[in-house]
Design a protein around this motif. Structure first.
Motif, PDB file in Angstrom:
ATOM      1  N   LEU A  89       0.827  -1.204   0.000  1.00  9.10           N
ATOM      2  CA  LEU A  89       0.000   0.000   0.000  1.00  9.10           C
ATOM      3  C   LEU A  89       0.860   1.253   0.000  1.00  9.10           C
ATOM      4  O   LEU A  89       0.542   2.244  -0.663  1.00  9.10           O
ATOM      5  CB  LEU A  89      -0.937   0.004   1.205  1.00  9.10           C
ATOM      6  N   THR A  92       2.113   1.638  -3.435  1.00  7.29           N
ATOM      7  CA  THR A  92       1.037   2.147  -4.280  1.00  7.29           C
ATOM      8  C   THR A  92       0.846   3.643  -4.093  1.00  7.29           C
ATOM      9  O   THR A  92       0.702   4.395  -5.065  1.00  7.29           O
ATOM     10  CB  THR A  92      -0.281   1.415  -3.953  1.00  7.29           C
ATOM     11  N   ALA A  93       0.817   4.091  -2.828  1.00 11.97           N
ATOM     12  CA  ALA A  93       0.591   5.506  -2.541  1.00 11.97           C
ATOM     13  C   ALA A  93       1.704   6.379  -3.129  1.00 11.97           C
ATOM     14  O   ALA A  93       1.443   7.411  -3.748  1.00 11.97           O
ATOM     15  CB  ALA A  93       0.487   5.722  -1.031  1.00 11.97           C
ATOM     16  N   SER A  97       1.358   8.928  -6.381  1.00  6.89           N
ATOM     17  CA  SER A  97       1.678  10.354  -6.281  1.00  6.89           C
ATOM     18  C   SER A  97       2.605  10.784  -7.403  1.00  6.89           C
ATOM     19  O   SER A  97       2.591  11.942  -7.835  1.00  6.89           O
ATOM     20  CB  SER A  97       2.324  10.653  -4.917  1.00  6.89           C
ATOM     21  N   LEU A 104      -0.136  13.642  -1.743  1.00  5.25           N
ATOM     22  CA  LEU A 104      -0.067  13.051  -0.417  1.00  5.25           C
ATOM     23  C   LEU A 104       0.300  14.132   0.599  1.00  5.25           C
ATOM     24  O   LEU A 104       1.237  14.895   0.392  1.00  5.25           O
ATOM     25  CB  LEU A 104       0.980  11.935  -0.364  1.00  5.25           C
ATOM     26  N   GLU A 108       0.118  11.457   5.357  1.00  2.00           N
ATOM     27  CA  GLU A 108       0.180  10.255   4.535  1.00  2.00           C
ATOM     28  C   GLU A 108       1.626   9.796   4.331  1.00  2.00           C
ATOM     29  O   GLU A 108       1.895   8.592   4.319  1.00  2.00           O
ATOM     30  CB  GLU A 108      -0.509  10.516   3.200  1.00  2.00           C
ATOM     31  N   VAL A 112       3.224   6.247   5.377  1.00  2.00           N
ATOM     32  CA  VAL A 112       4.095   5.424   4.535  1.00  2.00           C
ATOM     33  C   VAL A 112       5.324   4.980   5.317  1.00  2.00           C
ATOM     34  O   VAL A 112       5.718   3.804   5.291  1.00  2.00           O
ATOM     35  CB  VAL A 112       4.515   6.201   3.268  1.00  2.00           C
ATOM     36  N   SER A 222     -10.836   5.347  -5.600  1.00  4.15           N
ATOM     37  CA  SER A 222      -9.438   5.725  -5.487  1.00  4.15           C
ATOM     38  C   SER A 222      -8.574   4.471  -5.403  1.00  4.15           C
ATOM     39  O   SER A 222      -8.895   3.510  -4.705  1.00  4.15           O
ATOM     40  CB  SER A 222      -9.238   6.585  -4.230  1.00  4.15           C
ATOM     41  N   THR A 224      -5.796   4.231  -3.880  1.00  2.00           N
ATOM     42  CA  THR A 224      -5.325   4.113  -2.506  1.00  2.00           C
ATOM     43  C   THR A 224      -6.394   3.522  -1.604  1.00  2.00           C
ATOM     44  O   THR A 224      -6.128   2.644  -0.788  1.00  2.00           O
ATOM     45  CB  THR A 224      -4.877   5.479  -1.963  1.00  2.00           C
ATOM     46  N   LEU A 272      -3.504   5.570   5.889  1.00  2.00           N
ATOM     47  CA  LEU A 272      -3.490   5.827   4.451  1.00  2.00           C
ATOM     48  C   LEU A 272      -4.880   5.673   3.858  1.00  2.00           C
ATOM     49  O   LEU A 272      -5.280   6.438   2.981  1.00  2.00           O
ATOM     50  CB  LEU A 272      -2.524   4.862   3.760  1.00  2.00           C
ATOM     51  N   GLY A 276      -6.868   8.699   2.224  1.00  2.00           N
ATOM     52  CA  GLY A 276      -7.179   8.500   0.822  1.00  2.00           C
ATOM     53  C   GLY A 276      -8.632   8.787   0.515  1.00  2.00           C
ATOM     54  O   GLY A 276      -8.977   9.304  -0.542  1.00  2.00           O
ATOM     55  N   ASP A 283      -8.400  11.415  -6.815  1.00  2.11           N
ATOM     56  CA  ASP A 283      -7.648  10.249  -7.266  1.00  2.11           C
ATOM     57  C   ASP A 283      -8.229   9.680  -8.552  1.00  2.11           C
ATOM     58  O   ASP A 283      -7.517   9.382  -9.510  1.00  2.11           O
ATOM     59  CB  ASP A 283      -7.668   9.161  -6.185  1.00  2.11           C
TER      60      ASP A 283
END
Length: 330
Positions: A89, A92-93, A97, A104, A108, A112, A222, A224, A272, A276, A283
């Motif tokens: 995840l 992915t985030a 971005s 983000l 966020e 991460v 989204s 996320t 997250l 999100g 998104d």
């Protein structure tokens, strides 16, 4: 043990990259608007996705990620492998971005880092896997669970946003969790052993329905949020089942560190997911923009490079310049 740890990290990276590619491919293949993507599962979606190079690439990455996950499951307990997979995840985030342009916040980014720190603690303290021998009843129960998830997923697809994406993601996540458990209890990998093992059929069925529901979630949600829902629901249940039924354990004296890392990683994934949701519309709009963007703009590119599966504007964005629009499109 080191090989399994590296394999778990590789699996997370591959799954995270694949999620972003799938998000863009699904929006390009969808016949529904981001606001009107309810009404059930579109049976033609997969066939249209097969014409998207990003989707084909994501399937290849997912396949390699699953192989890496199987390697990790050979030496690591299920809860450790699932937490490492959950860290996709964060991948992915970060990638969303960069590629899609999702913004983000500092919270966020902190989440991460929390995911990375959590799986780092977990990886340093996880013990060896427990006994993977289970009876036929256990494996048949996995198949029954997949059938139940198929019914739940079909019902979830009829919901309206903002519930649809989360419900489909959770359902897909439970399916991926069943897939991980089934992969863990496989008796062997020879063709004859796989043909006789109910767990092998559970892996196939879980993979099909989970992917279909995840792709459906990405139609209107989204990347996320959808991936967060998947990650959370595919992580905790297998971890609990691994400890209770499969004998998974931590290294001696490090149980607090291991479970602390597990919950830090999961809590960060929840953060997250929550953040999100705040910009889900942004998104989806950005994913749509990338999906609809004409690759290889310009008459020369259209005529001579139409076979080339790379979006030149993506590289243009990396260079900080803009290719001239010679197509006349606004």
């Amino acid at each position: 043990m080191l090989v399994s740890l590296v394999a778990a990290i590789v699996a997370a990276l591959l799954y995270g990259i694949a999620a972003v590619l799938q998000a863009i491919a699904v929006r390009a293949a969808s016949h529904k608007s981001a606001e009107g993507a309810s009404g059930g599962v579109d049976p033609g979606l997969v066939m249209r996705l097969l014409r998207q190079w990003r989707f084909v690439a994501s399937i290849c990455l997912d396949t390699l990620g699953f192989v890496a996950q199987l390697v990790a499951l050979q030496k690591l307990p299920l809860f450790a492998v699932q937490a490492f997979v959950a860290s996709n995840l964060a991948v992915t985030a970060v990638l969303a971005s960069w590629v899609i342009g999702v913004t983000l916040s500092w919270r966020e980014w902190a989440a991460v880092l929390g995911v990375v720190a959590g799986v780092g603690l977990l990886g340093s303290s996880a013990g060896a896997e427990g006994a993977a021998q289970v009876g036929a009843v256990f494996k048949l129960a996995l198949i029954v669970a997949i059938g139940g998830l198929a019914v739940v997923g079909l019902a979830a697809a009829k919901l309206n946003e903002p519930y649809r994406t989360t419900a489909l993601g959770v359902t897909a996540g439970f399916g991926y969790g069943v897939l991980s458990i089934a992969a863990r209890v496989l008796t062997g990998f020879s063709p004859l052993e796989l043909a006789r093992d109910p767990a092998a059929y559970a892996v196939i069925a879980a993979g099909i329905i989970s992917f279909m529901f995840y792709a459906t979630a990405l139609e209107s949600g989204s990347v996320t949020v959808a991936t967060a829902a998947v990650v959370l629901s595919e992580t905790i249940p297998p971890a609990v089942i691994g400890v209770i039924f499969l004998g998974d354990q931590t290294r001696p004296g490090l149980s607090v560190v291991a479970w602390g890392g597990f919950f830090i990683a999961v809590a960060s994934a929840v953060m997250l997911a929550r953040f999100g949701e705040a910009h889900q519309t942004e998104d989806v709009a950005r994913a749509d923009a990338v999906a609809r963007r004409q690759a290889n703009a310009g008459p020369a590119a259209a005529g001579l490079l139409s076979w080339w599966p790379v979006d030149l504007q993506f590289f243009d964005a990396l260079l900080g310049t803009a290719l001239p629009d010679t197509t006349g499109a606004s």
